[in-house]
Structure formats: C-alpha cells, structure tokens
Write a protein that holds these residues in place. Structure first.
Motif, PDB file in Angstrom:
ATOM      1  N   TYR A 197      -2.038 -20.736  14.569  1.00 13.65           N
ATOM      2  CA  TYR A 197      -2.925 -19.572  14.493  1.00 13.65           C
ATOM      3  C   TYR A 197      -2.780 -18.931  13.117  1.00 13.65           C
ATOM      4  O   TYR A 197      -1.688 -18.508  12.724  1.00 13.65           O
ATOM      5  N   TYR A 198      -3.885 -18.868  12.372  1.00 13.67           N
ATOM      6  CA  TYR A 198      -3.850 -18.349  11.007  1.00 13.67           C
ATOM      7  C   TYR A 198      -4.212 -16.865  10.972  1.00 13.67           C
ATOM      8  O   TYR A 198      -5.158 -16.423  11.637  1.00 13.67           O
ATOM      9  N   GLN A 199      -3.462 -16.123  10.180  1.00 16.75           N
ATOM     10  CA  GLN A 199      -3.764 -14.719   9.927  1.00 16.75           C
ATOM     11  C   GLN A 199      -3.651 -14.449   8.431  1.00 16.75           C
ATOM     12  O   GLN A 199      -2.811 -15.040   7.743  1.00 16.75           O
ATOM     13  N   GLN A 200      -4.480 -13.554   7.948  1.00 18.16           N
ATOM     14  CA  GLN A 200      -4.414 -13.148   6.553  1.00 18.16           C
ATOM     15  C   GLN A 200      -4.437 -11.632   6.467  1.00 18.16           C
ATOM     16  O   GLN A 200      -5.274 -10.977   7.092  1.00 18.16           O
ATOM     17  N   PHE A 201      -3.479 -11.093   5.719  1.00 14.40           N
ATOM     18  CA  PHE A 201      -3.369  -9.655   5.549  1.00 14.40           C
ATOM     19  C   PHE A 201      -3.473  -9.346   4.057  1.00 14.40           C
ATOM     20  O   PHE A 201      -2.717  -9.901   3.263  1.00 14.40           O
ATOM     21  N   MET A 202      -4.391  -8.455   3.713  1.00 13.56           N
ATOM     22  CA  MET A 202      -4.565  -8.070   2.315  1.00 13.56           C
ATOM     23  C   MET A 202      -4.146  -6.611   2.131  1.00 13.56           C
ATOM     24  O   MET A 202      -4.380  -5.766   2.984  1.00 13.56           O
ATOM     25  N   ILE A 203      -3.532  -6.353   0.999  1.00 12.07           N
ATOM     26  CA  ILE A 203      -3.170  -4.993   0.628  1.00 12.07           C
ATOM     27  C   ILE A 203      -3.635  -4.800  -0.810  1.00 12.07           C
ATOM     28  O   ILE A 203      -3.374  -5.633  -1.680  1.00 12.07           O
ATOM     29  N   GLU A 204      -4.369  -3.713  -1.059  1.00  8.65           N
ATOM     30  CA  GLU A 204      -4.944  -3.512  -2.386  1.00  8.65           C
ATOM     31  C   GLU A 204      -5.115  -2.027  -2.677  1.00  8.65           C
ATOM     32  O   GLU A 204      -4.970  -1.175  -1.795  1.00  8.65           O
ATOM     33  N   GLY A 205      -5.409  -1.748  -3.931  1.00  7.15           N
ATOM     34  CA  GLY A 205      -5.720  -0.385  -4.341  1.00  7.15           C
ATOM     35  C   GLY A 205      -4.641   0.622  -3.986  1.00  7.15           C
ATOM     36  O   GLY A 205      -3.453   0.422  -4.257  1.00  7.15           O
ATOM     37  N   LYS A 206      -5.050   1.701  -3.351  1.00  8.20           N
ATOM     38  CA  LYS A 206      -4.134   2.787  -3.000  1.00  8.20           C
ATOM     39  C   LYS A 206      -3.008   2.302  -2.108  1.00  8.20           C
ATOM     40  O   LYS A 206      -1.840   2.689  -2.292  1.00  8.20           O
ATOM     41  N   GLU A 207      -3.311   1.446  -1.158  1.00  8.65           N
ATOM     42  CA  GLU A 207      -2.290   0.943  -0.240  1.00  8.65           C
ATOM     43  C   GLU A 207      -1.244   0.115  -0.983  1.00  8.65           C
ATOM     44  O   GLU A 207      -0.044   0.177  -0.683  1.00  8.65           O
ATOM     45  N   PHE A 208      -1.696  -0.652  -1.978  1.00 15.47           N
ATOM     46  CA  PHE A 208      -0.767  -1.453  -2.772  1.00 15.47           C
ATOM     47  C   PHE A 208       0.129  -0.550  -3.613  1.00 15.47           C
ATOM     48  O   PHE A 208       1.341  -0.789  -3.722  1.00 15.47           O
ATOM     49  N   ARG A 209      -0.460   0.498  -4.182  1.00 11.79           N
ATOM     50  CA  ARG A 209       0.345   1.438  -4.974  1.00 11.79           C
ATOM     51  C   ARG A 209       1.364   2.161  -4.088  1.00 11.79           C
ATOM     52  O   ARG A 209       2.502   2.399  -4.502  1.00 11.79           O
ATOM     53  N   GLU A 210       0.967   2.492  -2.873  1.00 14.91           N
ATOM     54  CA  GLU A 210       1.900   3.131  -1.943  1.00 14.91           C
ATOM     55  C   GLU A 210       3.048   2.198  -1.587  1.00 14.91           C
ATOM     56  O   GLU A 210       4.203   2.647  -1.432  1.00 14.91           O
ATOM     57  N   ALA A 211       2.758   0.915  -1.456  1.00 17.18           N
ATOM     58  CA  ALA A 211       3.813  -0.061  -1.162  1.00 17.18           C
ATOM     59  C   ALA A 211       4.826  -0.110  -2.307  1.00 17.18           C
ATOM     60  O   ALA A 211       6.035  -0.219  -2.073  1.00 17.18           O
ATOM     61  N   LYS A 212       4.341  -0.024  -3.529  1.00 14.10           N
ATOM     62  CA  LYS A 212       5.243   0.012  -4.686  1.00 14.10           C
ATOM     63  C   LYS A 212       6.169   1.232  -4.613  1.00 14.10           C
ATOM     64  O   LYS A 212       7.383   1.116  -4.818  1.00 14.10           O
ATOM     65  N   HIS A 213       5.593   2.391  -4.319  1.00 13.73           N
ATOM     66  CA  HIS A 213       6.389   3.619  -4.259  1.00 13.73           C
ATOM     67  C   HIS A 213       7.411   3.567  -3.116  1.00 13.73           C
ATOM     68  O   HIS A 213       8.555   4.015  -3.271  1.00 13.73           O
ATOM     69  N   LYS A 214       6.999   3.015  -1.980  1.00 15.82           N
ATOM     70  CA  LYS A 214       7.920   2.905  -0.845  1.00 15.82           C
ATOM     71  C   LYS A 214       9.060   1.947  -1.162  1.00 15.82           C
ATOM     72  O   LYS A 214      10.211   2.190  -0.779  1.00 15.82           O
ATOM     73  N   PHE A 215       8.757   0.862  -1.880  1.00 18.30           N
ATOM     74  CA  PHE A 215       9.835  -0.045  -2.263  1.00 18.30           C
ATOM     75  C   PHE A 215      10.821   0.651  -3.189  1.00 18.30           C
ATOM     76  O   PHE A 215      12.036   0.461  -3.054  1.00 18.30           O
ATOM     77  N   LEU A 216      10.317   1.455  -4.128  1.00 21.24           N
ATOM     78  CA  LEU A 216      11.223   2.173  -5.026  1.00 21.24           C
ATOM     79  C   LEU A 216      12.151   3.100  -4.249  1.00 21.24           C
ATOM     80  O   LEU A 216      13.321   3.276  -4.609  1.00 21.24           O
ATOM     81  N   GLY A 217      11.634   3.697  -3.166  1.00 18.45           N
ATOM     82  CA  GLY A 217      12.477   4.527  -2.317  1.00 18.45           C
ATOM     83  C   GLY A 217      13.592   3.712  -1.672  1.00 18.45           C
ATOM     84  O   GLY A 217      14.747   4.158  -1.607  1.00 18.45           O
ATOM     85  N   ARG A 218      13.246   2.523  -1.184  1.00 25.64           N
ATOM     86  CA  ARG A 218      14.259   1.650  -0.576  1.00 25.64           C
ATOM     87  C   ARG A 218      15.243   1.150  -1.636  1.00 25.64           C
ATOM     88  O   ARG A 218      16.443   0.992  -1.368  1.00 25.64           O
ATOM     89  N   LEU A 219      14.750   0.898  -2.832  1.00 22.74           N
ATOM     90  CA  LEU A 219      15.619   0.453  -3.923  1.00 22.74           C
ATOM     91  C   LEU A 219      16.621   1.545  -4.280  1.00 22.74           C
ATOM     92  O   LEU A 219      17.808   1.273  -4.505  1.00 22.74           O
TER      93      LEU A 219
END
Length: 233
Positions: A197-219
């Motif tokens: 079963y294939y699934q594809q998840f895309m993250i872009e724009g604002k959501e991608f920038r938020e992921a960067k910021h959340k990773f920095l918090g975990r870092l």
C-alpha cells in the motif's frame, strides 16, 4: 529521471559516542550527532509511553522480531532504490528481500518517476557544528528541489503519526541550505507498506518552515542533556 552533479556531497564515517550515532564528515573536525539520534533522544514522553504499551501488548520477543524484520526490510528496500538510481543492479533472494524489492518498485512507479532530476542519493548533509545525516534523496520533484525520504511501514500511517519524519526532512533542508546556499521549501515522504500500500506525504511552505523550527527546538533539548557538550547558537 536523470542524475545531475549540481552539488558535491561530502564523504563521512559513522562513529558511536556514548552509544549514540555520530558522523565524522570530511573537512569537519567535530563528530556530529545524527538527525535520527537527536530525534530519538528527545522523543516526547507520550510517544515513549505508546511504544512501551505496544511492547507490553505484543510481548517483548514478538516486538523485537517485528522491529528487526522491519529494519531488515527497510534496509533492503533502500538498497534496491539506491542501486536503481545509480544504474546498478540489486538482487536479494531472501523472502524479506523479495518483499522489499516489490515495495521499492511500487515507490518508483508511484513516486520516484515524478522526479525529473536527481542531485544526490544517500547524500551526506550536515549543519556545521550541530548535526549531520544521510538523506535518501535530493531531487527535483515536479519542478521543485526537494528533500525526499523513503519509508517502509508494517501498516499504513496517518499523517498525525509521523511528525518526526517531517522534522527529519526539515533538518536536512536546513543543512542543505546552510552548506549549499539553497532555499529548499519542500519535502516528500514516499512510503510503502509490506502489503504494497503506497502513501505519499508532502510538506511545503509554512509547514516545512515550522518543521525546521521544531527540529531546532529538539536539537536544543538534545544539547541540553548532560551527556552532550555543544549548544545550539
């Protein structure tokens, strides 16, 4: 789908420090913690408790077998995809290997064929002084340079279950931008279950920038732990 050597990705070796995976990247004096190490060491308490409940439910021995088989299957699937991209042939005649090949072929058909240019596979990416990792694919996907991650799964996933996958892509995007002066704003997860079963998840724009910021918090959380000596600046 054509390979283009637009970016020169460094070589690296892996090292364990206090039992945690680090990368020794060519040209960098400091051994850097891997992205997966950072995320693994800073898992939210609720996720840790959920995993503990699952292990208790299925039993420790069965949980270990499921985890081990998934890791072997994932490695075989990634190997097949990497070899295919590099124009090489990969053949694994084990049952899990054959299953992984079928999964990889589905990912190629449903996702990878939409990549027009390939810049790096298993590309070593690092943010100087902070972290490093091996990115499955850096490619142009539907006219946008993207971070792409291949995932195997035992069963289909819901988007809200895979938050750390998005943070992982955010981390790789930041590293690529820092070293190569890019501005990557898109990440794609190409996932296939062992049942095909294939699934594809895309993250872009604002959501991608938020992921960067959340990773920095975990870092920052990771470097605040007693066993780590650096700090996020």
């Amino acid at each position: 789908m054509k390979r283009i050597e637009r970016y020169v990705y460094p070589r690296s070796t892996r090292a364990n420090i206090a039992g945690l995976r680090h990368y020794a990247v060519d040209g960098q004096e400091q051994k850097l913690p891997s992205v997966t190490t950072v995320l693994g060491q800073t898992q939210p308490k609720e996720k840790q408790e959920s995993l503990a409940r699952w292990r208790q439910k299925v039993g420790l021995r069965e949980a270990q077998k499921i985890t081990r088989d998934a890791a072997i299957r994932g490695t075989a699937m990634h190997k097949y995809l990497e070899d295919l991209i590099l124009g090489q042939r990969s053949l694994d005649l084990t049952d899990i290997g054959q299953q992984a090949q079928t999964m990889a072929e589905i990912i190629v058909e449903r996702g990878l064929n939409d990549c027009s240019e390939i810049y790096g596979t298993e590309a070593v990416l690092y943010y100087p002084g902070l972290y490093a990792g091996s990115c499955d694919l850096v490619a142009k996907y539907k006219d946008k340079v993207s971070i792409i991650d291949f995932k195997q799964t035992n069963k289909p996933k819901q988007r809200e279950w895979i938050g750390d996958y998005f943070l992982q892509m955010g981390a790789y995007g930041m590293a690529h931008d820092a070293v190569y002066g890019t501005s990557i704003e898109q990440g794609i997860i190409m996932m296939c279950s062992k049942d095909g079963y294939y699934q594809q998840f895309m993250i872009e724009g604002k959501e991608f920038r938020e992921a960067k910021h959340k990773f920095l918090g975990r870092l920052n959380e990771f470097y605040s732990m007693d066993n780590n000596s650096a700090a996020v600046v």
